[in-house]
Design a protein around this motif. Sequence first.
Motif, mmCIF file in Angstrom:
data_model
loop_
_atom_site.group_PDB
_atom_site.id
_atom_site.type_symbol
_atom_site.label_atom_id
_atom_site.label_comp_id
_atom_site.label_asym_id
_atom_site.label_seq_id
_atom_site.Cartn_x
_atom_site.Cartn_y
_atom_site.Cartn_z
ATOM 1 N N UNK A 32 58.139 -6.199 41.481
ATOM 2 C CA UNK A 32 57.335 -4.942 41.423
ATOM 3 C C UNK A 32 56.317 -5.244 42.270
ATOM 4 N N UNK A 33 55.814 -4.026 42.885
ATOM 5 C CA UNK A 33 54.714 -4.072 43.866
ATOM 6 C C UNK A 33 53.669 -2.861 43.725
ATOM 7 N N UNK A 34 52.276 -3.213 44.038
ATOM 8 C CA UNK A 34 51.366 -2.182 44.026
ATOM 9 C C UNK A 34 50.193 -2.482 44.924
ATOM 10 N N UNK A 35 50.252 -2.258 45.994
ATOM 11 C CA UNK A 35 49.110 -2.750 47.051
ATOM 12 C C UNK A 35 48.940 -2.049 48.220
ATOM 13 N N UNK A 73 54.848 -10.404 36.649
ATOM 14 C CA UNK A 73 54.566 -9.970 35.368
ATOM 15 C C UNK A 73 54.580 -8.442 34.897
ATOM 16 N N UNK A 74 54.697 -7.533 35.990
ATOM 17 C CA UNK A 74 54.962 -6.193 35.563
ATOM 18 C C UNK A 74 56.227 -5.699 34.928
ATOM 19 N N UNK A 75 56.478 -4.848 34.206
ATOM 20 C CA UNK A 75 57.725 -4.447 33.770
ATOM 21 C C UNK A 75 58.215 -2.935 34.623
ATOM 22 N N UNK A 76 59.225 -2.555 34.157
ATOM 23 C CA UNK A 76 59.296 -1.073 34.789
ATOM 24 C C UNK A 76 58.246 0.068 34.410
ATOM 25 N N UNK A 77 58.101 -0.097 32.987
ATOM 26 C CA UNK A 77 57.437 0.897 32.287
ATOM 27 C C UNK A 77 55.809 0.745 32.722
ATOM 28 N N UNK A 115 47.164 -2.707 55.432
ATOM 29 C CA UNK A 115 48.556 -2.447 56.144
ATOM 30 C C UNK A 115 48.341 -1.019 56.632
ATOM 31 N N UNK A 116 49.045 -0.747 58.001
ATOM 32 C CA UNK A 116 49.279 0.495 58.644
ATOM 33 C C UNK A 116 50.230 1.197 58.044
ATOM 34 N N UNK A 117 51.301 0.623 57.237
ATOM 35 C CA UNK A 117 52.398 0.923 56.668
ATOM 36 C C UNK A 117 51.878 1.731 55.358
ATOM 37 N N UNK A 118 50.602 1.907 54.724
ATOM 38 C CA UNK A 118 50.042 2.451 53.679
ATOM 39 C C UNK A 118 50.164 1.598 52.311
ATOM 40 N N UNK A 119 50.461 2.319 51.232
ATOM 41 C CA UNK A 119 50.772 1.951 49.961
ATOM 42 C C UNK A 119 51.896 1.273 49.806
ATOM 43 N N UNK A 120 52.200 -0.072 49.221
ATOM 44 C CA UNK A 120 53.391 -0.728 48.919
ATOM 45 C C UNK A 120 53.507 -0.369 47.442
ATOM 46 N N UNK A 121 54.287 0.550 46.793
ATOM 47 C CA UNK A 121 54.615 0.557 45.462
ATOM 48 C C UNK A 121 56.051 0.781 45.095
ATOM 49 N N UNK A 122 56.262 0.488 43.655
ATOM 50 C CA UNK A 122 57.584 0.401 43.096
ATOM 51 C C UNK A 122 58.152 -0.989 43.295
ATOM 52 N N UNK A 123 59.540 -1.115 43.408
ATOM 53 C CA UNK A 123 60.245 -2.354 43.396
ATOM 54 C C UNK A 123 60.832 -2.508 44.610
ATOM 55 N N UNK A 124 60.714 -3.534 45.523
ATOM 56 C CA UNK A 124 61.361 -3.618 46.769
ATOM 57 C C UNK A 124 62.078 -5.098 46.773
ATOM 58 N N UNK A 125 63.052 -5.087 47.831
ATOM 59 C CA UNK A 125 63.588 -6.423 47.948
ATOM 60 C C UNK A 125 63.088 -7.018 49.289
ATOM 61 N N UNK A 165 62.231 2.220 41.225
ATOM 62 C CA UNK A 165 62.321 1.468 39.884
ATOM 63 C C UNK A 165 63.606 1.909 39.299
ATOM 64 N N UNK A 166 64.159 3.086 39.339
ATOM 65 C CA UNK A 166 65.373 3.443 38.814
ATOM 66 C C UNK A 166 66.646 2.774 39.367
ATOM 67 N N UNK A 167 66.309 2.400 40.965
ATOM 68 C CA UNK A 167 67.449 1.966 41.512
ATOM 69 C C UNK A 167 67.612 0.431 40.984
ATOM 70 N N UNK A 168 66.387 -0.332 40.812
ATOM 71 C CA UNK A 168 66.615 -1.798 40.598
ATOM 72 C C UNK A 168 66.386 -1.963 38.912
ATOM 73 N N UNK A 169 66.220 -0.995 38.133
ATOM 74 C CA UNK A 169 65.717 -1.060 36.582
ATOM 75 C C UNK A 169 66.352 -2.516 36.130
ATOM 76 N N UNK A 170 65.176 -3.314 35.428
ATOM 77 C CA UNK A 170 65.552 -4.383 35.034
ATOM 78 C C UNK A 170 64.699 -5.050 34.289
#
Length: 251
Positions: free
Chosen positions: A143-146, A185-189, A113-123, A213-218
């Motif tokens: 959760x995302x990491x890609x 499968x990922x958790x916040x931690x 992706x030209x937008x770079x690293x997709x990490x954290x939690x997103x909608x 992650x803090x915003x969507x913590x679940x």
Amino acid sequence: MTLNILLCNAFSGTLSEEIPSHASLFINLFDSVNSKLTYRIYDAYNNEFPQNLNSDQIYIIAGHNSSLYEEKAWIKNLFSFIRGAHAMKVPLVGINFGHLAIAHALGGKVASSEKGWGAGIRESQIVDPVARRYFSANQLTLHYLHYNQVTQLPRGAVRFATSDFCKNEGFTLNSHILSFQGHPEYTDSTTRYLIQNQTDESREIKEKALNSIQQYESTTIGQKAVQWILDLRKATKPKSVPDKRYKFSSF
């Protein structure tokens, strides 16, 4: 019901000490929804694949932190496995790298992706009526990491979730394939630990990901996805027939 989990990486030295294995993340998540499931774990990265495919079971292809285009025999065999599973219409699920692998193996396109690293939690926005049965308010939150994304879906695939960052957050193909760019499968931690130990990104980018992650913590963020995955078995209308053997191409 049996879940066959195809691991695409051992993630040795990457996961925190609190996590015994990548497979344990899946088992903990699915057990939180249905404690009567059984599991079979395959180290696909060591060329270990199911030799018998059964329409009464579910096959999950998990994540990997390297390129889809590495010239490795196990990756080519994974593509072969995907094509065989698709031809036999067994319930097949892609998670992260598995999402990319399914798209590529079945004729789609994948690129960085030209937008770079997709990490954290997103909608992302739900854009398919079937997915709306599982995700409230027409939103998928994971959760995302890609770095890579599916840029073109396989022929016949239907996008069910999209976002400004990633056009194809998820897709289905017929009633037997379900694929997520994110990590149910990922958790916040788990995500927090992986972000904090990522050495290739700036402090600013890491902080932005950690704040999400803090915003969507679940603790139950992936359970809605799990219910849809488990329902794949019903959607494929399994028949009482013996397991079918799939012969891999030799690489």
